[in-house]
Design a protein around this motif. Structure first.
Motif, mmCIF file in Angstrom:
data_model
loop_
_atom_site.group_PDB
_atom_site.id
_atom_site.type_symbol
_atom_site.label_atom_id
_atom_site.label_comp_id
_atom_site.label_asym_id
_atom_site.label_seq_id
_atom_site.Cartn_x
_atom_site.Cartn_y
_atom_site.Cartn_z
ATOM 1 N N PHE A 140 -0.548 16.368 2.792
ATOM 2 C CA PHE A 140 -0.314 14.922 2.822
ATOM 3 C C PHE A 140 -1.156 14.190 1.778
ATOM 4 N N ASP A 141 -1.425 14.864 0.673
ATOM 5 C CA ASP A 141 -2.253 14.318 -0.398
ATOM 6 C C ASP A 141 -1.778 12.938 -0.847
ATOM 7 N N ARG A 142 -0.483 12.756 -0.996
ATOM 8 C CA ARG A 142 0.051 11.503 -1.529
ATOM 9 C C ARG A 142 -0.071 10.346 -0.545
ATOM 10 N N TYR A 143 -0.244 10.648 0.741
ATOM 11 C CA TYR A 143 -0.334 9.595 1.755
ATOM 12 C C TYR A 143 -1.779 9.235 2.108
ATOM 13 N N LEU A 144 -2.724 10.028 1.645
ATOM 14 C CA LEU A 144 -4.136 9.794 1.955
ATOM 15 C C LEU A 144 -4.808 9.037 0.822
ATOM 16 N N MET A 145 -5.551 8.011 1.149
ATOM 17 C CA MET A 145 -6.333 7.322 0.133
ATOM 18 C C MET A 145 -7.341 8.306 -0.458
ATOM 19 N N PHE A 146 -7.348 8.443 -1.768
ATOM 20 C CA PHE A 146 -8.182 9.385 -2.528
ATOM 21 C C PHE A 146 -7.722 10.833 -2.385
ATOM 22 N N GLY A 147 -6.673 11.096 -1.605
ATOM 23 C CA GLY A 147 -6.032 12.391 -1.587
ATOM 24 C C GLY A 147 -6.909 13.550 -1.150
ATOM 25 N N LEU A 148 -6.483 14.756 -1.550
ATOM 26 C CA LEU A 148 -7.214 15.968 -1.178
ATOM 27 C C LEU A 148 -8.619 15.962 -1.760
ATOM 28 N N PHE A 149 -8.772 15.453 -2.972
ATOM 29 C CA PHE A 149 -10.102 15.403 -3.575
ATOM 30 C C PHE A 149 -11.047 14.547 -2.727
ATOM 31 N N GLY A 150 -10.509 13.472 -2.154
ATOM 32 C CA GLY A 150 -11.319 12.642 -1.276
ATOM 33 C C GLY A 150 -11.711 13.359 -0.002
ATOM 34 N N VAL A 151 -10.805 14.198 0.521
ATOM 35 C CA VAL A 151 -11.115 14.983 1.712
ATOM 36 C C VAL A 151 -12.240 15.976 1.433
ATOM 37 N N PRO A 203 0.838 -1.214 0.000
ATOM 38 C CA PRO A 203 0.000 0.000 0.000
ATOM 39 C C PRO A 203 0.866 1.255 0.000
ATOM 40 N N ASP A 204 0.448 2.254 -0.777
ATOM 41 C CA ASP A 204 1.204 3.508 -0.816
ATOM 42 C C ASP A 204 0.457 4.649 -0.140
ATOM 43 N N THR A 205 -0.668 4.320 0.508
ATOM 44 C CA THR A 205 -1.419 5.324 1.272
ATOM 45 C C THR A 205 -1.858 4.717 2.600
ATOM 46 N N LEU A 206 -2.357 5.554 3.478
ATOM 47 C CA LEU A 206 -3.011 5.086 4.696
ATOM 48 C C LEU A 206 -4.351 4.465 4.338
ATOM 49 N N ASN A 207 -4.995 3.797 5.294
ATOM 50 C CA ASN A 207 -6.331 3.276 5.044
ATOM 51 C C ASN A 207 -7.305 4.437 4.844
ATOM 52 N N VAL A 208 -8.532 4.149 4.495
ATOM 53 C CA VAL A 208 -9.468 5.192 4.060
ATOM 54 C C VAL A 208 -10.010 6.042 5.206
ATOM 55 N N LEU A 209 -9.946 5.565 6.438
ATOM 56 C CA LEU A 209 -10.590 6.283 7.540
ATOM 57 C C LEU A 209 -9.973 7.645 7.840
ATOM 58 N N PRO A 210 -8.642 7.841 7.750
ATOM 59 C CA PRO A 210 -8.123 9.203 7.927
ATOM 60 C C PRO A 210 -8.701 10.189 6.919
ATOM 61 N N THR A 211 -8.913 9.754 5.683
ATOM 62 C CA THR A 211 -9.524 10.630 4.676
ATOM 63 C C THR A 211 -10.933 11.014 5.088
ATOM 64 N N LEU A 212 -11.702 10.049 5.581
ATOM 65 C CA LEU A 212 -13.068 10.338 6.015
ATOM 66 C C LEU A 212 -13.077 11.253 7.236
ATOM 67 N N ALA A 213 -12.121 11.066 8.151
ATOM 68 C CA ALA A 213 -12.059 11.923 9.340
ATOM 69 C C ALA A 213 -11.786 13.372 8.953
ATOM 70 N N LEU A 214 -10.835 13.585 8.049
ATOM 71 C CA LEU A 214 -10.549 14.943 7.584
ATOM 72 C C LEU A 214 -11.742 15.512 6.815
ATOM 73 N N GLY A 215 -12.394 14.662 6.029
ATOM 74 C CA GLY A 215 -13.574 15.106 5.293
ATOM 75 C C GLY A 215 -14.706 15.525 6.206
#
Length: 247
Positions: free
Chosen positions: A140-151, A100-112
């Motif tokens: 940290f776009d590159r480390y987040l699953m779906f990146g800034l757009f996902g946030v 995996p090249d990103t964290l799991n999806v939950l950090p993205t959802l938390a920031l979102g």
């Protein structure tokens, strides 16, 4: 008459919202079956529905909490659960997903969640946390699953939640941007049906999710409560066990 989507939690249980969460979970599991050892690349297509539907469920929760007179203490508990299971899920995620090249999806959802609440509250601590969350998403776009757009996707879905159906195409484009369109578009041009249908799924996912929330309000699936957070790390462990059995 108030829209049922915005009716406070205490007043009613939204069966359509629970159904959306179950369908998002199903799509996520189907997507992750691609790593179990079988040739199941086609499952990438329904997998593109999972993240936007989780984001839509998050946006609906934020909207419903905002319809109450309370500050929304439940939303802070919601954030706490996301952060807790972000930590608990990282090891099962990395054990199951190859390289995996990103964290799991939950950090993205938390920031979102923080960004969506900042827009809704537009003041105080919520606003500042939302600004920080957006900045972290960019840094940290590159480390987040779906990146800034996902946030930003939960906010986009919050903004179109009560608009006409065609507004859902805008977060659909944001969803496509979050799903590595730079790889999907060339693959689709070269004749990959999976890539082409995946792009369609990304664009239409918010509209399909809104249709579920608006058209299926009379359904009564099992309510998805706090225990459901266990399903995220749990499904990685179950699929890992299945892969080991097949090896």
């Amino acid at each position: 008459m108030p829209d049922p989507i915005l009716t406070p939690f205490a007043a009613r249980r939204d069966g359509a919202l629970d159904l959306l969460k179950w369908l998002a979970l199903l799509c996520m599991v189907l997507d992750h079956l691609r790593y179990v050892g079988w040739s199941l690349d086609l499952l990438y297509v329904p997998g593109r529905l999972a993240f936007p539907w989780f984001c839509l469920a998050l946006a609906a929760n934020v909207a419903r909490a905002g319809a109450t007179a309370r500050e929304g203490a439940g939303q802070w508990r919601y954030l706490g659960w996301l952060l807790l299971f972000s930590l608990l899920s990282e090891v099962p995620y990395r054990l199951y997903i190859p390289d995996p090249d990103t964290l799991n999806v939950l950090p993205t959802l938390a920031l979102g969640l923080l960004v969506a609440r900042a827009w809704q509250r537009r003041g105080g601590l919520a606003l500042w946390l939302g600004i920080v969350a957006a900045l972290l998403g960019g840094l940290f776009d590159r480390y987040l699953m779906f990146g800034l757009f996902g946030v930003l996707l939960p906010l986009a879905l919050l903004l179109v939640l009560q608009r006409r159906w065609y507004w859902a195409l805008l977060p659909g484009l944001l969803c496509l941007a979050a799903n590595q369109w730079e790889s999907l578009l060339p693959a689709a041009r070269q004749g990959s049906q999976v890539a082409a249908w995946a792009m369609v799924a990304c664009v239409l996912a918010p509209w399909l999710g809104l249709a579920i929330l608006r058209r299926l309000r009379g359904v009564s699936p099992p309510p998805m409560r706090r225990w459901a957070y266990l399903l995220y790390p749990g499904h990685f462990l179950l699929l890992l066990a299945l892969r080991n059995l097949l090896a």
